[in-house]
Design an enzyme around this catalytic site. Structure first.
Site, mmCIF file in Angstrom:
data_model
loop_
_atom_site.group_PDB
_atom_site.id
_atom_site.type_symbol
_atom_site.label_atom_id
_atom_site.label_comp_id
_atom_site.label_asym_id
_atom_site.label_seq_id
_atom_site.Cartn_x
_atom_site.Cartn_y
_atom_site.Cartn_z
ATOM 1 N N HIS A 29 0.831 -1.208 0.000
ATOM 2 C CA HIS A 29 0.000 0.000 0.000
ATOM 3 C C HIS A 29 0.867 1.260 0.000
ATOM 4 C CE1 HIS A 29 -3.606 -2.368 0.411
ATOM 5 N NE2 HIS A 29 -2.956 -3.096 1.301
ATOM 6 N N ASP A 35 3.281 5.974 -5.432
ATOM 7 C CA ASP A 35 3.352 6.091 -6.892
ATOM 8 C C ASP A 35 2.535 7.320 -7.295
ATOM 9 O OD1 ASP A 35 3.073 5.918 -9.640
ATOM 10 O OD2 ASP A 35 2.753 3.750 -9.660
ATOM 11 N N GLY A 62 -12.228 -3.117 -4.586
ATOM 12 C CA GLY A 62 -10.865 -3.348 -4.110
ATOM 13 C C GLY A 62 -10.295 -2.067 -3.542
ATOM 14 N N GLU A 84 -13.590 -4.053 0.156
ATOM 15 C CA GLU A 84 -12.208 -4.543 0.273
ATOM 16 C C GLU A 84 -12.208 -5.908 0.963
ATOM 17 O OE1 GLU A 84 -8.675 -5.602 0.121
ATOM 18 O OE2 GLU A 84 -9.125 -3.691 -0.868
ATOM 19 N N GLU A 113 -17.908 -9.990 -5.209
ATOM 20 C CA GLU A 113 -18.772 -11.081 -5.670
ATOM 21 C C GLU A 113 -19.688 -11.597 -4.558
ATOM 22 O OE1 GLU A 113 -15.201 -11.019 -8.375
ATOM 23 O OE2 GLU A 113 -15.499 -10.908 -6.204
ATOM 24 N N GLU A 127 -8.908 0.666 -8.916
ATOM 25 C CA GLU A 127 -7.530 0.557 -9.410
ATOM 26 C C GLU A 127 -7.223 -0.936 -9.415
ATOM 27 O OE1 GLU A 127 -4.413 -0.536 -9.795
ATOM 28 O OE2 GLU A 127 -3.394 0.529 -8.157
ATOM 29 N N GLU A 136 -2.878 -10.929 -11.790
ATOM 30 C CA GLU A 136 -3.706 -10.854 -10.577
ATOM 31 C C GLU A 136 -5.193 -10.753 -10.899
ATOM 32 O OE1 GLU A 136 -2.056 -7.775 -8.098
ATOM 33 O OE2 GLU A 136 -0.614 -9.153 -7.225
ATOM 34 N N HIS A 284 4.903 2.222 -10.383
ATOM 35 C CA HIS A 284 5.298 0.992 -9.678
ATOM 36 C C HIS A 284 5.050 -0.252 -10.529
ATOM 37 C CE1 HIS A 284 0.979 0.590 -8.769
ATOM 38 N NE2 HIS A 284 1.235 -0.656 -8.434
#
Length: 349
Positions: A29, A35, A62, A84, A113, A127, A136, A284
C-alpha cells in the site's frame, strides 16, 4: 540435498487467500500510494468527473486503504461503498473516520462477488491493474460489479485499457553474457563456455518486471489490444490477443520485448491517460520484460512482427501467461510462452 517443490494446481479458495494475504501488509500500500503518477492521476480524474460523481452513489472495487473512496467523497459523492476483501479494510475504516468521511464512505469487508450492497450505484471506480495489466486478474471483479451493481448509463473509472509491445535491447543482459568472456583476462581461467548456460538462465521464460529506459527501446511501440470496460466480458479476458508490427530505429541486438499498458479515464474536457510506457514517468508497474531465447540483430527499418496472446495460467487463474509468436526481419517465426514466477510455490513446500 536438493529440494524440489512440486507444483500443483491451487484450488480457487487457496489462490484467493494467497492473493488477499499479499495485500495485508503495509509495504504494497505504501508502494501504491507513493506512486505519484498512479495516485495523482486517479485523484485528477475523479475531480474532473465531479459533475458525474456529485450527489451520486459510488462503488470502489478493491478499495485498499480507501484513498479513492475519499477522493470520490471529496468530489461530492452522496455515498461511497468501499469494498475490500483483505484485512487492510480495518485500516481503511480508521482512515475514513480520521478524515471525517464516515458519514459518506462505508467500508465493507468482503469480495465484491459476495457482498450485498443496499442499492445500485451510478459510478464504479477501481484501481484493478496488475503487472502487464492482467496479472492478478482483478478486472474480473470490476466486470462482475458492473453487471451486478452499475445502473444503466453509469460511469466506470477508468473506462478503457490498451496494451502495447516493443522490441528492446537490455544492456544488462548483454553485459552479463559477455562477463564470462572476461574471466580469463582477470583470473587466467577461460570460462567462455559458460555463456550458453548463462544465456539459458538469464533469457528464461519468466515475465520480468523491470524499468526499461527509453534508450533501450528499439522501435515505436505497437498497440495490440484494447479493452472497453463498458462492454468487455470475462470470457473475452480468457484470451486477450492481437497482432503487432514494429520497425526498428537502427542497428542493435533485440534480446527482449517489453509489454506495457495505458488506462483512460473519460473526462468532460478531454480523456485523461495513465500510462506505464517507458517513454513516460515511471510507475510501480514498471514494464513487463520478455526475454527471447537468443539475441537477434536488426538494422534500420527491420520489421518486427507477430501476435501476442495473454491468458490465465492453468495453475492459478490470477496469474497471467503471455505467448508471443514473432518474426524479426527475414527470420522464420519463433514462439515463446512467458509467466510470472509462482510466488505460491513456497507456500506449498
Amino acid at each position: 540435498m536438493s529440494h524440489v517443490v512440486k507444483k500443483r494446481k491451487l484450488d480457487k479458495s487457496r489462490q484467493d487467500r494467497l492473493y488477499f494475504d499479499s495485500y495485508s501488509d503495509v509495504t504494497i500500500h505504501e508502494e501504491m500510494i507513493a506512486d505519484h503518477v498512479r495516485t495523482n492521476t486517479y485523484r485528477t480524474a475523479i475531480q474532473r468527473n465531479s459533475e458525474s460523481i456529485r450527489g451520486k452513489v459510488v462503488l470502489d472495487v478493491g478499495a485498499g486503504t480507501g484513498v479513492l473512496s475519499i477522493f470520490c467523497a471529496q468530489a461530492g459523492a452522496k455515498k461511497v461503498y468501499a469494498v475490500e476483501a483483505c484485512s487492510i479494510a480495518e485500516q481503511a475504516v480508521k482512515i475514513v473516520k480520521h478524515n471525517n468521511m464516515d458519514d459518506r464512505v462505508e467500508v465493507i469487508r468482503g469480495t465484491v462477488e459476495t457482498v450485498d450492497l443496499p442499492q445500485k450505484v451510478e459510478v464504479i471506480v477501481s484501481e484493478w491493474m496488475g503487472y502487464a495489466l492482467l496479472h492478478e486478474s482483478m478486472l474480473n471483479s470490476v466486470l462482475y460489479a458492473r453487471d451486478r451493481w452499475l445502473k444503466p448509463g453509469g460511469v466506470i473509472l477508468p473506462s478503457k485499457a490498451e496494451l502495447y509491445i516493443a522490441p528492446i535491447s537490455d544492456p544488462v543482459v548483454e553485459d552479463r553474457l559477455h562477463f564470462w568472456y572476461t574471466v580469463k583476462d582477470q583470473y587466467g581461467v577461460d570460462m567462455s563456455c559458460m555463456s550458453d548456460f548463462a544465456q539459458r538462465c538469464i533469457m528464461n521464460s519468466d515475465i520480468t518486471v523491470n524499468s526499461v529506459t527509453v534508450e533501450d527501446v528499439l522501435s515505436h511501440p505497437a498497440r495490440f489490444a484494447e479493452l472497453d470496460l463498458y462492454s468487455v466480458t470475462v470470457e473475452e479476458l480468457r484470451a486477450v490477443k492481437g497482432h503487432f508490427r514494429c520497425e526498428s530505429f537502427g542497428s542493435a541486438a533485440v534480446n527482449a520485448f517489453c509489454v506495457y499498458f495505458t488506462v483512460t479515464f473519460p473526462c468532460p474536457d478531454k480523456p485523461l491517460v495513465l500510462s506505464t510506457s517507458p517513454f513516460k514517468p515511471e510507475t510501480h508497474w514498471k514494464q513487463a520484460v520478455l526475454y527471447l531465447d537468443a539475441p537477434l540483430e536488426v538494422v534500420q527499418d527491420t520489421p518486427v512482427t507477430g501476435e501476442v496472446s495473454m491468458y490465465p495460467s492453468e495453475d492459478s487463474a490470477r496469474h497471467i501467461c503471455i505467448h508471443v509468436d514473432y518474426s524479426i526481419g527475414e527470420q522464420k517465426t519463433q514462439s515463446k510462452t512467458f509467466s510470472i514466477p509462482d510466488w505460491s510455490s513456497e507456500a506449498q513446500s
